[in-house]
Scaffold this motif. Structure first.
Motif, mmCIF file in Angstrom:
data_model
loop_
_atom_site.group_PDB
_atom_site.id
_atom_site.type_symbol
_atom_site.label_atom_id
_atom_site.label_comp_id
_atom_site.label_asym_id
_atom_site.label_seq_id
_atom_site.Cartn_x
_atom_site.Cartn_y
_atom_site.Cartn_z
ATOM 1 N N PRO A 255 -14.556 -17.885 -9.526
ATOM 2 C CA PRO A 255 -14.169 -18.862 -9.925
ATOM 3 C C PRO A 255 -12.494 -19.241 -10.445
ATOM 4 C CG PRO A 255 -16.091 -18.044 -11.179
ATOM 5 C CD PRO A 255 -15.511 -16.998 -10.175
ATOM 6 N N ALA A 256 -12.001 -17.973 -10.643
ATOM 7 C CA ALA A 256 -10.313 -17.909 -10.922
ATOM 8 C C ALA A 256 -9.599 -18.384 -9.593
ATOM 9 C CB ALA A 256 -9.999 -16.697 -11.507
ATOM 10 N N LEU A 257 -10.215 -18.020 -8.489
ATOM 11 C CA LEU A 257 -9.633 -18.190 -7.266
ATOM 12 C C LEU A 257 -9.839 -19.776 -6.954
ATOM 13 C CD1 LEU A 257 -8.147 -17.290 -4.586
ATOM 14 C CD2 LEU A 257 -10.355 -16.653 -3.742
ATOM 15 N N PHE A 258 -11.158 -20.369 -7.205
ATOM 16 C CA PHE A 258 -11.337 -21.685 -6.863
ATOM 17 C C PHE A 258 -10.318 -22.617 -7.919
ATOM 18 C CE2 PHE A 258 -13.241 -25.757 -8.290
ATOM 19 C CZ PHE A 258 -13.891 -26.096 -6.910
ATOM 20 N N ASP A 259 -10.047 -22.155 -9.039
ATOM 21 C CA ASP A 259 -9.144 -22.965 -9.843
ATOM 22 C C ASP A 259 -7.554 -22.843 -9.445
ATOM 23 O OD1 ASP A 259 -11.186 -23.293 -11.676
ATOM 24 O OD2 ASP A 259 -10.962 -21.897 -12.967
ATOM 25 N N THR A 260 -7.272 -21.412 -8.946
ATOM 26 C CA THR A 260 -5.830 -21.359 -8.319
ATOM 27 C C THR A 260 -5.789 -22.320 -7.287
ATOM 28 O OG1 THR A 260 -5.658 -19.242 -9.214
ATOM 29 C CG2 THR A 260 -4.521 -19.890 -7.342
ATOM 30 N N TYR A 261 -7.041 -22.466 -6.361
ATOM 31 C CA TYR A 261 -6.897 -23.098 -4.999
ATOM 32 C C TYR A 261 -6.808 -24.657 -5.374
ATOM 33 C CZ TYR A 261 -8.577 -25.478 -0.978
ATOM 34 O OH TYR A 261 -8.700 -26.632 0.388
ATOM 35 N N ALA A 262 -7.423 -25.039 -6.419
ATOM 36 C CA ALA A 262 -7.157 -26.591 -6.760
ATOM 37 C C ALA A 262 -5.736 -26.928 -7.502
ATOM 38 C CB ALA A 262 -8.483 -26.939 -7.914
ATOM 39 N N LEU A 263 -5.290 -25.969 -8.113
ATOM 40 C CA LEU A 263 -3.923 -25.998 -8.556
ATOM 41 C C LEU A 263 -2.890 -25.889 -7.667
ATOM 42 C CD1 LEU A 263 -4.404 -24.255 -12.069
ATOM 43 C CD2 LEU A 263 -4.204 -26.470 -12.001
ATOM 44 N N THR A 264 -3.151 -25.205 -6.606
ATOM 45 C CA THR A 264 -2.000 -24.965 -5.599
ATOM 46 C C THR A 264 -1.806 -26.132 -4.522
ATOM 47 O OG1 THR A 264 -2.668 -22.687 -5.432
ATOM 48 C CG2 THR A 264 -1.657 -23.618 -3.662
ATOM 49 N N LEU B 200 2.297 -21.027 -1.895
ATOM 50 C CA LEU B 200 1.645 -20.358 -0.993
ATOM 51 C C LEU B 200 1.718 -18.812 -1.311
ATOM 52 C CD1 LEU B 200 2.678 -21.903 2.452
ATOM 53 C CD2 LEU B 200 0.717 -22.263 1.498
ATOM 54 N N ARG B 201 2.752 -18.385 -1.449
ATOM 55 C CA ARG B 201 2.617 -16.752 -1.702
ATOM 56 C C ARG B 201 2.037 -16.439 -3.074
ATOM 57 N NH1 ARG B 201 5.476 -17.794 2.040
ATOM 58 N NH2 ARG B 201 3.199 -17.746 2.631
ATOM 59 N N ALA B 202 1.952 -17.350 -4.126
ATOM 60 C CA ALA B 202 1.292 -16.989 -5.325
ATOM 61 C C ALA B 202 -0.361 -17.164 -5.012
ATOM 62 C CB ALA B 202 1.660 -18.136 -6.418
ATOM 63 N N PHE B 203 -0.778 -17.949 -4.070
ATOM 64 C CA PHE B 203 -2.007 -18.109 -3.648
ATOM 65 C C PHE B 203 -2.516 -16.967 -2.845
ATOM 66 C CE2 PHE B 203 -5.567 -19.169 -0.947
ATOM 67 C CZ PHE B 203 -6.544 -19.670 -1.680
ATOM 68 N N GLU B 204 -1.625 -16.350 -1.972
ATOM 69 C CA GLU B 204 -2.090 -15.174 -1.214
ATOM 70 C C GLU B 204 -1.998 -13.904 -2.237
ATOM 71 O OE1 GLU B 204 0.483 -16.448 2.767
ATOM 72 O OE2 GLU B 204 1.411 -15.267 1.150
ATOM 73 N N LEU B 205 -1.451 -13.913 -3.038
ATOM 74 C CA LEU B 205 -1.361 -12.891 -4.190
ATOM 75 C C LEU B 205 -2.565 -12.856 -4.873
ATOM 76 C CD1 LEU B 205 2.273 -12.597 -5.296
ATOM 77 C CD2 LEU B 205 1.045 -10.726 -4.223
ATOM 78 N N THR B 206 -3.002 -14.123 -5.190
ATOM 79 C CA THR B 206 -4.283 -14.253 -6.133
ATOM 80 C C THR B 206 -5.569 -13.723 -5.295
ATOM 81 O OG1 THR B 206 -3.147 -15.870 -7.410
ATOM 82 C CG2 THR B 206 -5.664 -15.714 -7.322
ATOM 83 N N LEU B 207 -5.388 -14.589 -4.096
ATOM 84 C CA LEU B 207 -6.759 -14.011 -2.967
ATOM 85 C C LEU B 207 -6.739 -12.599 -2.881
ATOM 86 C CD1 LEU B 207 -8.793 -14.968 -1.100
ATOM 87 C CD2 LEU B 207 -7.010 -15.407 0.688
#
Length: 254
Positions: free
Chosen positions: A118-127, A143-150
Motif C-alpha cells: 500500500p505505501a508503494l502504491f501511494d508513492t506511485y500515485a504521488l510521484t 524518479l530517484r525517490a520512487f526507486e528508493l521506496t521500491l
C-alpha cells in the motif's frame, strides 16, 4: 496459498495492456490492497465499450475483479467485472510519458503478483504528477525517490545510515557507494559517491514515510545517486535491459 478475492472495488492503476482477442484485453494492474494482478477485460476493445475511456495508463481507477479460487497460484488470471475512473492528473506527455512507463516497467519486473504494498502504491500515485514538472530537478528527484521506496519495500535496500559491513554510522562528509552484495561501502577512487549526510537523510525520510523530504534530499546528490541506483536496479533486474530506458536513450541519441 491465495485466499478468495472478493468483489469489493479496489483502487488501481493499469501498468500495461496486451491484446487477447479481437475484442478483449489482458491487463497488468497495480492495486493498493492486492498488489499486482493480471486480469482479462472482456469486450474492452469493442467500439461502444465503457472500458475504452477508463483503461488508460497513469489514471487512478476503481476496479471490481472476479474471485481468485482457493488454492490458485499467483499466475492465475482474474476477470475484470467493472472499472470506473477515480480521478487523476492530466495525461503525461513527452519525456514525462517515458518516465511513467519506466516506473510501470520497474513494478512489473520487480513486484510479485498478489503481494500488496500500500505505501508503494501511494508513492506511485504521488510521484506521477511530479514527472511533468518544469523544474529541472523535480522529475529526476521524483524518479530517484520512487526507486528508493521500491527497493526498500521489496527488501533490497540496505540501511542507508550505516556502513553495512561494520554497522558504524556514516561520516557526514564521507563519500559512499551502494553495492548489491556489500550494501553501503566507502566509494573507491574517482567513483561517484553519495555524501554520508545525504544517505543518512534519505534513510530518515524513508523511515518517516515523507515522500516530500525524500525527493528534496534526492535533489542534493542527483548524478551520484542516479548512478548508484541504476547499478543496484540493474543487478536485481538481471541481464534483460529495461525497454523504456533503451527507448529513451535511442531517442536522445537521434
Amino acid at each position: 496459498m491465495a485466499t478468495a478475492r472478493g468483489a469489493a472495488p479496489l483502487a488501481a492503476f493499469m501498468l500495461h495492456r496486451y491484446d487477447w482477442s479481437e475484442s478483449s484485453l489482458i491487463l497488468d494492474l497495480f492495486t493498493r490492497t492486492q498488489g499486482r494482478a493480471t486480469v482479462v477485460a472482456k469486450g474492452a476493445k469493442k467500439p461502444h465499450s465503457n472500458l475504452r475511456a477508463v483503461l488508460l495508463p497513469f489514471q487512478r481507477i476503481h476496479v471490481t475483479l472476479g474471485r481468485l479460487p482457493e488454492g490458485e497460484g499467483a499466475g492465475e488470471v482474474q476477470t475484470l467485472r467493472q472499472a470506473d475512473w477515480a480521478g487523476g492528473a492530466a495525461m503525461l506527455t513527452g519525456e514525462a510519458l517515458f518516465s511513467g512507463f519506466y516506473l510501470n516497467e520497474l513494478l512489473m519486473k520487480l513486484l510479485a503478483r498478489h503481494d500488496p504494498h500500500p505505501a508503494l502504491f501511494d508513492t506511485y500515485a504521488l510521484t506521477l504528477p511530479g514527472l511533468a514538472g518544469a523544474d529541472d530537478l523535480r522529475a529526476p528527484a521524483a524518479l530517484r525517490a520512487f526507486e528508493l521506496t521500491l527497493l526498500r519495500e521489496i527488501g533490497l535496500l540496505p540501511d542507508l545510515s550505516r556502513a553495512t559491513l561494520t554497522l558504524q554510522p556514516l561520516r557526514p562528509d564521507g563519500l559512499y557507494a551502494l553495492r548489491p552484495e556489500a550494501g553501503v561501502i566507502e566509494a573507491m577512487g574517482e567513483e561517484p559517491g553519495v555524501p554520508g549526510a545525504v544517505l543518512a537523510a534519505l534513510q530518515a525520510a524513508l523511515e518517516r514515510g515523507s515522500l516530500e523530504a525524500l525527493q528534496q534530499t534526492c535533489a542534493l546528490a542527483l548524478p551520484a545517486l542516479r548512478a548508484q541506483l541504476r547499478a543496484l536496479l540493474h543487478y536485481h533486474l538481471g541481464s534483460t535491459p529495461l525497454r523504456t530506458r533503451q527507448v529513451m536513450h535511442d531517442l536522445r541519441t537521434l
